[in-house]
Motif scaffolding. Structure first.
Motif, PDB file in Angstrom:
ATOM      1  N   ALA A  46      -2.006  -2.587   5.059  1.00 15.80           N
ATOM      2  CA  ALA A  46      -1.025  -2.869   3.162  1.00 15.80           C
ATOM      3  C   ALA A  46      -0.455  -1.786   3.487  1.00 15.80           C
ATOM      4  O   ALA A  46       1.056  -2.279   2.558  1.00 15.80           O
ATOM      5  CB  ALA A  46      -2.249  -2.757   2.708  1.00 15.80           C
ATOM      6  N   THR A  47      -0.117  -0.246   3.187  1.00 10.82           N
ATOM      7  CA  THR A  47       0.395   0.127   3.240  1.00 10.82           C
ATOM      8  C   THR A  47       1.968   0.319   4.044  1.00 10.82           C
ATOM      9  O   THR A  47       2.784   0.096   3.456  1.00 10.82           O
ATOM     10  CB  THR A  47       0.692   1.412   3.985  1.00 10.82           C
ATOM     11  N   ALA A  48       1.737  -0.342   5.872  1.00 10.45           N
ATOM     12  CA  ALA A  48       2.358  -0.482   6.228  1.00 10.45           C
ATOM     13  C   ALA A  48       3.662  -1.279   6.161  1.00 10.45           C
ATOM     14  O   ALA A  48       5.272  -2.056   5.252  1.00 10.45           O
ATOM     15  CB  ALA A  48       2.482  -1.284   7.798  1.00 10.45           C
ATOM     16  N   VAL A  49       2.894  -2.408   5.304  1.00 11.94           N
ATOM     17  CA  VAL A  49       3.593  -3.812   4.479  1.00 11.94           C
ATOM     18  C   VAL A  49       4.147  -3.920   3.423  1.00 11.94           C
ATOM     19  O   VAL A  49       5.435  -4.140   3.365  1.00 11.94           O
ATOM     20  CB  VAL A  49       2.475  -5.215   3.936  1.00 11.94           C
ATOM     21  N   VAL A  50       3.764  -2.954   2.603  1.00 10.40           N
ATOM     22  CA  VAL A  50       4.612  -2.748   1.877  1.00 10.40           C
ATOM     23  C   VAL A  50       5.372  -1.960   1.244  1.00 10.40           C
ATOM     24  O   VAL A  50       7.458  -1.912   1.464  1.00 10.40           O
ATOM     25  CB  VAL A  50       3.479  -1.231   0.561  1.00 10.40           C
ATOM     26  N   VAL A  51       5.640  -1.032   2.922  1.00 12.44           N
ATOM     27  CA  VAL A  51       6.904   0.151   2.967  1.00 12.44           C
ATOM     28  C   VAL A  51       8.353  -0.496   3.574  1.00 12.44           C
ATOM     29  O   VAL A  51       8.940  -0.566   3.185  1.00 12.44           O
ATOM     30  CB  VAL A  51       6.852   1.368   3.858  1.00 12.44           C
TER      31      VAL A  51
END
Length: 299
Positions: A46-51
């Protein structure tokens, strides 16, 4: 359990011995290693997608910060909030009346309220919005006076029902149909014994309703009505279809001139997220204030 089989053991040991004799397996704390590992993986993804999303060039954050507090956008925000407040106020007042009509012993009142709820829940909101915007085609003039007699006051409908007020009427009247069902169900959830007890104390029906029944029903109705308010706030974006200068319409006006569609839509998204978060926060505290142990404080 036969306590004489192990009289010298402590109670806890005797229970364990009896459980073993009956074939019960000892309780072991569950191993959450797999679950925790899965949660970490989901968080990383999820963090990778948001970034990755935030770093897309199309977002153009400089443009977003430039227009986030633009005076035109602020005007749209003011109109959006005003639409929400006026429409929900109209819906709440009308829904209380409709809910009591649905619960009335008069079959005519029940039928009128039932037809209202059926009709406004059947018409799509966008269709209703366009109909109210063009109400002047159906009723060119609005007049007050004696039916089939002299008129005391008259004016063109377009002078009264502007695009803004057409939106308020469309949102408020349809929301009243949904909210009235929430309030009706909340009123039905209050035990009839409380009405009977209030009548035994000599309280009138009106006093019983506003002092006993309605406050308790509101504790039940607040969560769904709060959700409807949030949905109404977002639904006001439909007013852009009839050129009401709300938040969405103002950002559309800007990106039609600058062709920076994504950054301006992101501006609208940020503001809608802020207002929904504030409403959710207010809902949380309102529900706390309406808990059973605090009812005495608010009455």
């Amino acid at each position: 359990m036969n306590d004489s089989a192990a009289p010298d053991l402590p109670p806890a040991e005797r229970w364990r011995a009896e459980a073993a004799r009956l074939g019960a397996s000892p309780h072991h704390p569950p191993n959450h290693a797999v679950r925790n590992a899965l949660a970490v993986v989901i968080l990383l993804v999820a963090t990778a997608v948001v970034v990755d999303f935030a770093r897309r060039p199309a977002l153009d954050w400089e443009v977003v910060w430039k227009y986030l507090f633009d005076p035109t956008v602020m005007t749209g925000i003011r109109n959006t909030l005003l639409l929400t407040v006026l429409s929900m106020a109209l819906a709440l007042v009308l829904s209380v009346v409709l809910a009591n009509m649905r619960l009335s012993g008069n079959p005519l009142l029940r039928a009128i309220a039932g037809v209202y709820v059926w009709l406004f829940r059947s018409i799509p909101l966008l269709v209703l919005l366009i109909l109210w915007f063009n109400i002047a085609i159906i009723y060119p003039r609005i007049a007050l006076g004696i039916p089939f007699g002299p008129e005391w006051w008259a004016t063109d409908t377009r002078n009264v029902v502007s695009g803004f007020w057409a939106a308020v009427l469309a949102f408020g009247l349809q929301q009243a149909a949904y909210t009235s069902e929430i309030i009706r169900a909340s009123l039905l959830a209050i035990p009839t014994g409380q009405r009977e007890a209030a009548a035994a104390l000599g309280m009138t029906k009106v006093r019983t309703f506003f002092r006993i029944i309605f406050p308790q029903a509101m504790r039940i109705a607040v969560p769904p009505i709060s959700n409807d308010t949030i949905n109404l706030l977002k639904a006001t974006s439909l007013a852009a279809f009839i050129a009401v200068p709300d938040l969405l319409y103002t950002v559309q006006t800007i990106y039609n001139r600058t062709y920076q569609i994504i950054p301006l839509l992101l501006v609208a998204t940020i503001w809608y997220t802020v207002f929904v978060s504030l409403l959710s926060y207010g809902q949380y505290h309102l529900e706390r204030a309406l808990r059973r142990d605090r009812v005495g404080r608010i009455l």
